[in-house]
Write a protein that holds these residues in place. Structure first.
Motif, short mmCIF file in Angstrom:
data_model
loop_
_atom_site.label_atom_id
_atom_site.label_comp_id
_atom_site.label_asym_id
_atom_site.label_seq_id
_atom_site.Cartn_x
_atom_site.Cartn_y
_atom_site.Cartn_z
N LEU A 164 0.99 -1.08 0.12
CA LEU A 164 0.05 0.10 0.12
C LEU A 164 0.91 1.29 0.10
N ASP A 165 0.94 1.77 -1.07
CA ASP A 165 1.68 3.21 -1.11
C ASP A 165 1.07 4.25 -0.14
N PHE A 166 1.94 5.31 0.02
CA PHE A 166 1.55 6.45 0.75
C PHE A 166 0.42 7.30 0.19
N GLU A 167 0.63 7.41 -1.07
CA GLU A 167 -0.49 8.35 -1.80
C GLU A 167 -1.86 7.42 -1.78
N ASP A 168 -1.74 6.13 -1.60
CA ASP A 168 -3.09 5.35 -1.47
C ASP A 168 -3.96 5.61 -0.26
N VAL A 169 -3.47 6.28 0.62
CA VAL A 169 -4.11 6.83 1.86
C VAL A 169 -4.44 8.19 1.97
N ASN A 179 -8.07 11.75 17.21
CA ASN A 179 -8.36 10.59 16.23
C ASN A 179 -7.88 11.00 15.16
N PHE A 180 -7.86 10.19 14.02
CA PHE A 180 -7.61 10.22 12.62
C PHE A 180 -8.48 9.09 12.06
N SER A 181 -8.84 9.69 10.62
CA SER A 181 -9.43 8.93 9.60
C SER A 181 -8.41 8.58 8.62
N ALA A 182 -8.48 7.48 7.95
CA ALA A 182 -7.73 7.13 6.83
C ALA A 182 -8.40 6.55 5.69
N TRP A 183 -8.83 7.29 4.66
CA TRP A 183 -9.56 7.02 3.59
C TRP A 183 -8.71 6.15 2.43
N LEU A 184 -9.05 4.99 2.18
CA LEU A 184 -8.37 4.38 1.25
C LEU A 184 -8.68 4.81 -0.25
N ARG A 185 -7.79 5.07 -0.97
CA ARG A 185 -7.79 5.58 -2.42
C ARG A 185 -7.84 4.35 -3.49
N VAL A 186 -7.77 3.23 -2.86
CA VAL A 186 -7.55 1.98 -3.71
C VAL A 186 -8.72 1.23 -3.04
N THR A 197 -13.43 0.27 3.32
CA THR A 197 -12.92 1.51 2.66
C THR A 197 -12.25 2.67 3.52
N ALA A 198 -12.20 2.24 4.71
CA ALA A 198 -11.31 3.49 5.61
C ALA A 198 -11.09 2.69 7.04
N PHE A 199 -10.06 3.18 7.64
CA PHE A 199 -9.85 2.86 8.95
C PHE A 199 -9.74 4.00 9.86
N SER A 200 -10.08 4.05 11.24
CA SER A 200 -9.98 4.91 12.13
C SER A 200 -9.06 4.67 13.01
N GLY A 201 -8.36 5.69 13.72
CA GLY A 201 -7.30 5.42 14.53
C GLY A 201 -7.44 6.50 15.61
N ARG A 202 -6.53 6.03 16.68
CA ARG A 202 -6.03 7.06 17.85
C ARG A 202 -4.66 7.58 17.80
#
Length: 247
Positions: A164-169, A179-186, A197-202
């Motif tokens: 998973l490349d850096f630009e894919d998120v 918090n942070f949200s991570a939206w997948l672009r793949v 389709t996304a991850f959520s984190g702390r």
């Protein structure tokens, strides 16, 4: 320290100094037989944390060997993640019946080396970081972004076995609630029929360190939202910061 940003469905073990003579399994010793001293300390103390976390799960410690891409290979029925940086080693584990995947990362609260940010970020992320840095200079937001993307990759890889490349998120950092949200672009993987389709984190900043963590509960269990979350307005244009949770 990392426990403060984790749900109750996982266990953690972390330390701030290397074990002088870490007790490793012969298979683990063999995995680092040609490593330099720095790598031996990182690997050895991180494995001590992993063994401790296995005990906290009620399991007997066993060798935790690196896979083809360096990922830790856990005993059957266990999911987890390991991280290490200068002054910190940690492991977070859960049982597969309760947790789908875990990704954690630790970094020094220091700026990235010049040129790295452009390589690991998207234009909208850099715009957001400029606003965050102007209002909250005690946090090195470029490093936090990097850490969040590392946690995403560690959560992604066990589910896909793919790079998973850096630009894919696309990362959206919430400085108010940590918090942070991570939206997948793949296209994300399917887990028990559900598309991720996304991850959520702390995240937390403390003692000169940045820690990020993603824990995806198994489908049907309560926990933080991880996919199917409404996308922020503007498709990735981030809200301005107000107060950073510096703990």
């Amino acid at each position: 320290m990392i426990k403060s940003i984790l749900p109750d469905c996982v266990v953690a073990a972390d330390v701030f100094a290397d074990a002088p003579e870490p007790a490793l399994f012969p298979e683990e010793e063999l995995a680092i037989i040609h490593a330099d001293d720095k790598r031996r300390k990182e690997f050895g103390t991180a494995r001590v944390c992993a063994h401790d976390a296995l005990r906290k799960l009620g399991m007997r410690p066993s060798p935790v060997l690196p896979g083809l891409r360096g990922e830790p290979q856990w005993p059957p029925g266990v999911v987890g993640s390991i991280t290490h940086c200068a002054g910190y080693r940690g492991a977070v584990l859960g049982v597969a019946s309760k947790v789908t995947t875990i990704g954690i990362d630790a970094e020094p609260n220091e700026p990235l080396v010049p040129g790295i940010l452009d390589a690991i970020s998207l234009p909208e992320e850099r715009e957001s970081l400029r606003k965050l840095a102007a209002r909250h200079p005690r946090v090195h937001w470029d490093r936090l972004l990097f850490s969040a993307k590392e946690s995403v990759y560690k959560a992604w890889f066990p589910l896909t076995k793919r790079w998973l490349d850096f630009e894919d998120v696309l990362i959206n950092i919430d400085p108010v609630n940590g918090n942070f949200s991570a939206w997948l672009r793949v296209t994300g993987p399917r887990v028990r029929g559900q598309r991720i389709t996304a991850f959520s984190g702390r995240w937390v900043v403390e003692a000169g360190l940045i820690l990020t963590a993603i824990v995806v509960p198994s489908p049907g269990r309560s926990g933080p939202p991880r996919h199917g979350v409404q996308r922020p307005a503007g498709h990735g244009r981030f809200p301005q910061a107000s107060v950073a949770p510096l703990r």
